[in-house]
Design an enzyme around this catalytic site. Structure first.
Site, PDB file in Angstrom:
ATOM      1  NE  ARG A 174     -10.302  12.598   3.733  1.00  0.00           N
ATOM      2  CZ  ARG A 174     -10.173  11.270   3.741  1.00  0.00           C
ATOM      3  NH1 ARG A 174     -11.208  10.491   4.021  1.00  0.00           N
ATOM      4  NH2 ARG A 174      -9.014  10.718   3.463  1.00  0.00           N
ATOM      5  CD  GLU A 214      -9.270  -1.324   4.280  1.00  0.00           C
ATOM      6  OE1 GLU A 214      -9.584  -0.480   3.453  1.00  0.00           O
ATOM      7  OE2 GLU A 214      -8.836  -1.026   5.410  1.00  0.00           O
ATOM      8  CG  ASN A 218      -1.850   1.144   1.304  1.00  0.00           C
ATOM      9  OD1 ASN A 218      -1.786   2.056   0.484  1.00  0.00           O
ATOM     10  ND2 ASN A 218      -2.741   1.110   2.275  1.00  0.00           N
TER      11      ASN A 218
END
Ligand code: ADP
Length: 398
Positions: A241, A385, A7
């Protein structure tokens, strides 16, 4: 088969080496400060953590350091690089080109590069990671697993925005959704756990609540809607965010604070969310502590987050025409009992009830926290994941 999962971020590279026979992690770690002063790699294998300090001007050196660490006599996990059968890469954006993971052939790499505009911060870093691995391991199959691909099953009515259709046909402005690998994994795990693996009517709402948070409506294993949007800025407020906003706020704030549009988007990505509301932290552990000590803005930030998530439960139950199961996952979803409690509170009328005791004492693995009379199963499922990436890589590399 042994699979290396990579990743790559702009200055970082996380990895796991997974033995697919047992689906166990045999080594993992991460390189940080790639391209900067003081780069290092933290490597874990055989229960021991080692820090390797070495210059990493580019991702290529970082990958070489990871491979050297993996075969190191003292702290390695394998005898030779040949034991790595395939490499699975996390790639952010599949656009409308791919609806599944793919082999990273030269042709597919070109297509992935063509999507850079849709994820200008992440896609280039992912591509650099792939190219670095290809340069060092030219004969090892590489597979790309996308964050967005799972959501490719959304119907048009869920992904088209209320703006001129040409914005979609000309510039592909639409909802894509993210965290697809996690939503796919936990919804599958829930279906297996409840014995509804092949049931096309199994309706689940998955709440991936971490630093970035997104919520999905999934029916029969297919994503029907999701809260993140054109970019990961959409949906619920997150660590830093903003989540969904009236778009007119962008121009208004740009004027008031004398910011460019780009600066305003950075402000919404990095300075907003629960961090912005509280002025304390983006980390939910710090927020809870501050709220308990009477910090009103920390309390407010948690309330705004919980309320926003709760509204998605109602909305997605409506979108799905009912709900069989709610899944909490990721850092907050797996660990923060008070957030789970607040989101699921007072929803008995919808058949959602959680058991306070079970919710407060989560056990390893899949944990059922449903109340005794809950019609809807409420589960806490640790996401994984990397394992999804490794499984897809094995499937395609074979
Ligand atoms: P990401 O992968 O998006 O960086 P994670 O899924 O690791 O994020 O989630 C990070 C968030 O999870 C942080 O806000 C952190 O505070 C929260 N978190 C992690 N552990 C706990 C815990 N034990 N209690 C409450 N929150 C936690």
């Amino acid at each position: 088969m042994k699979i290396l999962v990579v990743n790559a971020g702009s200055s970082s590279l996380k990895y796991q080496l997974i033995d697919m026979e047992t689906e166990s992690v045999i080594a993992k770690g991460g390189c940080e400060k790639i391209g900067l002063e003081g780069s290092f790699c933290k490597h874990k294998a055989n229960g021991k953590e080692t820090q390797i300090n070495a210059p990493m001007p580019t991702h290529k050196e970082a990958i070489q350091i990871v491979l050297d660490a993996l075969v190191d006599k003292e702290y390695g996990a394998i005898k030779s690089m040949d034991e790595i059968d395939a490499v699975g890469h996390r790639i952010v954006h599949s656009g409308e080109i791919f609806n599944d993971s793919v082999l990273l052939t030269d042709e597919n790499m070109k297509k992935i590069e063509s999507l850079t505009e849709l994820a200008p911060l992440h896609q280039p870093a992912n591509i650099i990671g792939v190219n670095a691995c290809k340069a060092i391991m030219p004969n090892v199959p590489m597979v790309g697993v996308f964050d967005t691909a799972f959501h490719s099953t959304m119907p048009e009515k869920a992904y088209i925005f209320g703006i001129p259709y040409e914005a979609y046909t000309d510039y592909k402005v639409r909802r894509y959704g993210f965290h697809g690998t996690s939503h796919r994994f936990v919804s599958n795990e829930a279906a297996k756990y409840l014995g509804r693996e092949n049931d096309p009517n199994f309706k689940v709402i998955t709440m991936h609540l971490g630093n970035g948070s997104s919520i999905s409506a999934i029916k029969g294993g297919k994503s029907l809607d999701t809260s993140m949007s054109f970019t990961p800025l959409g949906g619920v407020p997150m660590g830093t965010r903003s989540g969904d906003l009236d778009p007119a706020i962008v121009e208004y704030l740009a004027g008031k604070y004398n910011m460019t549009v780009t600066e305003t988007i950075t402000y919404l990505n990095k300075k907003s969310g629960v961090m912005g509301i509280s002025g304390v932290s983006s980390d939910f552990r710090n927020l809870s502590e501050a709220a308990e000590n009477g910090n009103k803005r920390a309390r407010l930030a948690l309330d705004v987050f919980n309320y926003s998530c709760k509204k998605y439960l109602g909305a997605y139950a409506a979108a799905l025409g009912g709900v069989d199961c709610v899944v909490f996952t990721a850092g907050i979803g797996e660990h923060d009992a008070t957030v789970r409690q607040a989101i699921a509170e007072d929803m008995e009328y919808m058949g959602i009830e959680i058991d306070k005791e079970k919710n407060a004492h989560i056990t390893d693995g899949i944990c059922d926290i449903s109340g005794a009379h809950s019609k809807v199963k409420v589960l806490v499922i640790p996401t994984n994941e990397e394992l999804v990436i490794a499984r897809d890589t094995e499937r395609l590399a074979k």
